[in-house]
Design a protein around this motif. Structure first.
Motif, PDB file in Angstrom:
ATOM      1  N   LEU A   1      20.345  38.402  17.351  1.00  0.00           N
ATOM      2  CA  LEU A   1      19.512  37.687  18.328  1.00  0.00           C
ATOM      3  C   LEU A   1      18.104  37.456  17.797  1.00  0.00           C
ATOM      4  N   ILE A   2      17.549  38.439  17.083  1.00  0.00           N
ATOM      5  CA  ILE A   2      16.219  38.273  16.486  1.00  0.00           C
ATOM      6  C   ILE A   2      16.240  37.126  15.481  1.00  0.00           C
ATOM      7  N   ILE A   3      17.251  37.111  14.631  1.00  0.00           N
ATOM      8  CA  ILE A   3      17.357  36.048  13.630  1.00  0.00           C
ATOM      9  C   ILE A   3      17.638  34.699  14.304  1.00  0.00           C
ATOM     10  N   LEU A   4      18.451  34.713  15.356  1.00  0.00           N
ATOM     11  CA  LEU A   4      18.770  33.479  16.083  1.00  0.00           C
ATOM     12  C   LEU A   4      17.515  32.836  16.673  1.00  0.00           C
ATOM     13  N   MET A   5      16.601  33.652  17.180  1.00  0.00           N
ATOM     14  CA  MET A   5      15.379  33.111  17.780  1.00  0.00           C
ATOM     15  C   MET A   5      14.471  32.463  16.736  1.00  0.00           C
ATOM     16  N   VAL A   6      14.514  32.966  15.501  1.00  0.00           N
ATOM     17  CA  VAL A   6      13.631  32.430  14.468  1.00  0.00           C
ATOM     18  C   VAL A   6      14.296  31.298  13.679  1.00  0.00           C
ATOM     19  N   ASP A   7      15.552  31.535  13.259  1.00  0.00           N
ATOM     20  CA  ASP A   7      16.242  30.551  12.418  1.00  0.00           C
ATOM     21  C   ASP A   7      17.737  30.570  12.761  1.00  0.00           C
ATOM     22  N   PRO A   8      18.166  29.703  13.683  1.00  0.00           N
ATOM     23  CA  PRO A   8      19.569  29.719  14.117  1.00  0.00           C
ATOM     24  C   PRO A   8      20.579  29.502  12.998  1.00  0.00           C
ATOM     25  N   SER A   9      20.226  28.748  11.989  1.00  0.00           N
ATOM     26  CA  SER A   9      21.185  28.486  10.915  1.00  0.00           C
ATOM     27  C   SER A   9      21.471  29.750  10.104  1.00  0.00           C
ATOM     28  N   LYS A  10      20.492  30.627  10.000  1.00  0.00           N
ATOM     29  CA  LYS A  10      20.695  31.863   9.234  1.00  0.00           C
ATOM     30  C   LYS A  10      21.415  32.932  10.054  1.00  0.00           C
ATOM     31  N   CYS A  11      21.489  32.753  11.354  1.00  0.00           N
ATOM     32  CA  CYS A  11      22.156  33.741  12.210  1.00  0.00           C
ATOM     33  C   CYS A  11      23.643  33.818  11.879  1.00  0.00           C
ATOM     34  N   LEU A  12      24.289  32.695  11.701  1.00  0.00           N
ATOM     35  CA  LEU A  12      25.714  32.689  11.364  1.00  0.00           C
ATOM     36  C   LEU A  12      25.948  33.356  10.009  1.00  0.00           C
ATOM     37  N   ILE A  13      25.085  33.071   9.046  1.00  0.00           N
ATOM     38  CA  ILE A  13      25.190  33.707   7.729  1.00  0.00           C
ATOM     39  C   ILE A  13      25.029  35.217   7.868  1.00  0.00           C
ATOM     40  N   PHE A  14      24.075  35.635   8.701  1.00  0.00           N
ATOM     41  CA  PHE A  14      23.834  37.066   8.915  1.00  0.00           C
ATOM     42  C   PHE A  14      25.049  37.737   9.553  1.00  0.00           C
ATOM     43  N   VAL A  15      25.630  37.109  10.551  1.00  0.00           N
ATOM     44  CA  VAL A  15      26.799  37.697  11.225  1.00  0.00           C
ATOM     45  C   VAL A  15      27.964  37.840  10.241  1.00  0.00           C
ATOM     46  N   ILE A  16      28.187  36.833   9.430  1.00  0.00           N
ATOM     47  CA  ILE A  16      29.254  36.921   8.418  1.00  0.00           C
ATOM     48  C   ILE A  16      28.954  38.036   7.425  1.00  0.00           C
ATOM     49  N   PHE A  17      27.696  38.126   6.986  1.00  0.00           N
ATOM     50  CA  PHE A  17      27.306  39.184   6.059  1.00  0.00           C
ATOM     51  C   PHE A  17      27.517  40.566   6.672  1.00  0.00           C
ATOM     52  N   ILE A  18      27.147  40.747   7.929  1.00  0.00           N
ATOM     53  CA  ILE A  18      27.285  42.058   8.582  1.00  0.00           C
ATOM     54  C   ILE A  18      28.763  42.426   8.722  1.00  0.00           C
ATOM     55  N   ILE A  19      29.609  41.460   9.033  1.00  0.00           N
ATOM     56  CA  ILE A  19      31.053  41.741   9.122  1.00  0.00           C
ATOM     57  C   ILE A  19      31.573  42.208   7.771  1.00  0.00           C
ATOM     58  N   ILE A  20      31.186  41.514   6.712  1.00  0.00           N
ATOM     59  CA  ILE A  20      31.617  41.914   5.363  1.00  0.00           C
ATOM     60  C   ILE A  20      31.051  43.287   5.008  1.00  0.00           C
ATOM     61  N   LEU A  21      29.764  43.502   5.301  1.00  0.00           N
ATOM     62  CA  LEU A  21      29.129  44.787   4.991  1.00  0.00           C
ATOM     63  C   LEU A  21      29.798  45.940   5.729  1.00  0.00           C
ATOM     64  N   GLN A  22      30.149  45.735   6.990  1.00  0.00           N
ATOM     65  CA  GLN A  22      30.783  46.804   7.757  1.00  0.00           C
ATOM     66  C   GLN A  22      32.204  47.066   7.272  1.00  0.00           C
ATOM     67  N   GLN A  23      32.883  46.035   6.796  1.00  0.00           N
ATOM     68  CA  GLN A  23      34.214  46.252   6.221  1.00  0.00           C
ATOM     69  C   GLN A  23      34.117  47.063   4.935  1.00  0.00           C
ATOM     70  N   ILE A  24      33.145  46.734   4.111  1.00  0.00           N
ATOM     71  CA  ILE A  24      32.940  47.492   2.876  1.00  0.00           C
ATOM     72  C   ILE A  24      32.543  48.927   3.207  1.00  0.00           C
ATOM     73  N   ASP A  25      31.671  49.087   4.195  1.00  0.00           N
ATOM     74  CA  ASP A  25      31.246  50.440   4.595  1.00  0.00           C
ATOM     75  C   ASP A  25      32.404  51.243   5.151  1.00  0.00           C
ATOM     76  N   GLY A  26      33.147  50.653   6.057  1.00  0.00           N
ATOM     77  CA  GLY A  26      34.236  51.385   6.702  1.00  0.00           C
ATOM     78  C   GLY A  26      35.410  51.693   5.795  1.00  0.00           C
ATOM     79  N   ASN A  27      35.620  50.852   4.778  1.00  0.00           N
ATOM     80  CA  ASN A  27      36.796  51.023   3.933  1.00  0.00           C
ATOM     81  C   ASN A  27      36.507  51.587   2.551  1.00  0.00           C
ATOM     82  N   VAL A  28      35.259  51.511   2.088  1.00  0.00           N
ATOM     83  CA  VAL A  28      34.952  51.973   0.738  1.00  0.00           C
ATOM     84  C   VAL A  28      33.840  53.026   0.746  1.00  0.00           C
ATOM     85  N   ILE A  29      32.648  52.630   1.158  1.00  0.00           N
ATOM     86  CA  ILE A  29      31.479  53.510   1.055  1.00  0.00           C
ATOM     87  C   ILE A  29      31.622  54.722   1.963  1.00  0.00           C
ATOM     88  N   GLY A  30      31.938  54.502   3.242  1.00  0.00           N
ATOM     89  CA  GLY A  30      32.050  55.600   4.201  1.00  0.00           C
ATOM     90  C   GLY A  30      33.051  56.666   3.797  1.00  0.00           C
TER      91      GLY A  30
END
Length: 186
Positions: A134-163
């Motif tokens: 939401l913070i990113i959406l308020m400043v730059d909506p186009s980067k919000c979608l990129i951020f959400v995709i990045f967070i999904i990938i990051l959480q998959q890597i965290d949950g399946n590898v790093i964690g």
């Protein structure tokens, strides 16, 4: 008189009960902090008293097994907590690096939110991703979608590898068994 006064009475009751509940919560918080300080200040004395009590109530073998079990639980729980904090720190740093590369707005704030909420099991990443997006959406909506995709990938890597890798070292389980437990628990 017929409409305003009854509503005013219920409003005063609601407000006073809310203020009382808030004051009671603050009181309980202060008492909890004071009790915690006293417990930590004399923890050796309390541990000795609990040990004497356990040997007085139980047989020597039972008291020894109870002590060993509690030591194991303490070691495992502290290992889990330490591992989770290290995992969350790594996720926060990775988030900061990638968000800096992608030139996301409020990179440090978003990374701290992601890292801190990652400590919360299961729902922490979601709890952190929503306000950050939401913070990113308020400043730059186009980067919000990129951020959400990045967070999904990051959480998959965290949950399946790093964690599992980090938690295996800290808890004393193989990463395979941690992954198996996560899949069965899911």
């Amino acid at each position: 008189e017929t409409r305003l006064l009854p509503q005013l009475g219920s409003l005063i009751t609601s407000v006073s009960s809310g203020v009382y509940g808030f004051a009671r919560s603050i009181y309980n918080l202060i008492i909890g902090i004071i009790v915690s300080v006293y417990l930590l200040a004399d923890k050796e004395g309390f541990l000795a008293a609990v040990k004497r009590l356990s040997y007085a109530v139980f047989s020597v073998e039972t008291a020894d097994k109870l002590r060993q079990g509690l030591n194991f639980v303490d070691k495992t729980f502290m290992g889990f907590l330490s591992g989770k904090i290290l995992d969350s720190l790594i996720i926060g740093i990775i988030c900061y690096i990638v968000c800096s590369i992608l030139k996301m707005p409020y990179t440090l704030l978003v990374s701290v939110i992601i890292g801190v909420t990652n400590i919360i099991p299961f729902f922490g990443p979601l709890i952190g991703a929503i306000p950050s997006a939401l913070i990113i959406l308020m400043v730059d909506p186009s980067k919000c979608l990129i951020f959400v995709i990045f967070i999904i990938i990051l959480q998959q890597i965290d949950g399946n590898v790093i964690g599992p890798f980090i938690m295996g070292d800290y808890v004393g389980l193989s990463p395979f068994f941690i992954m198996l437990a996560i899949m069965i628990g899911s």
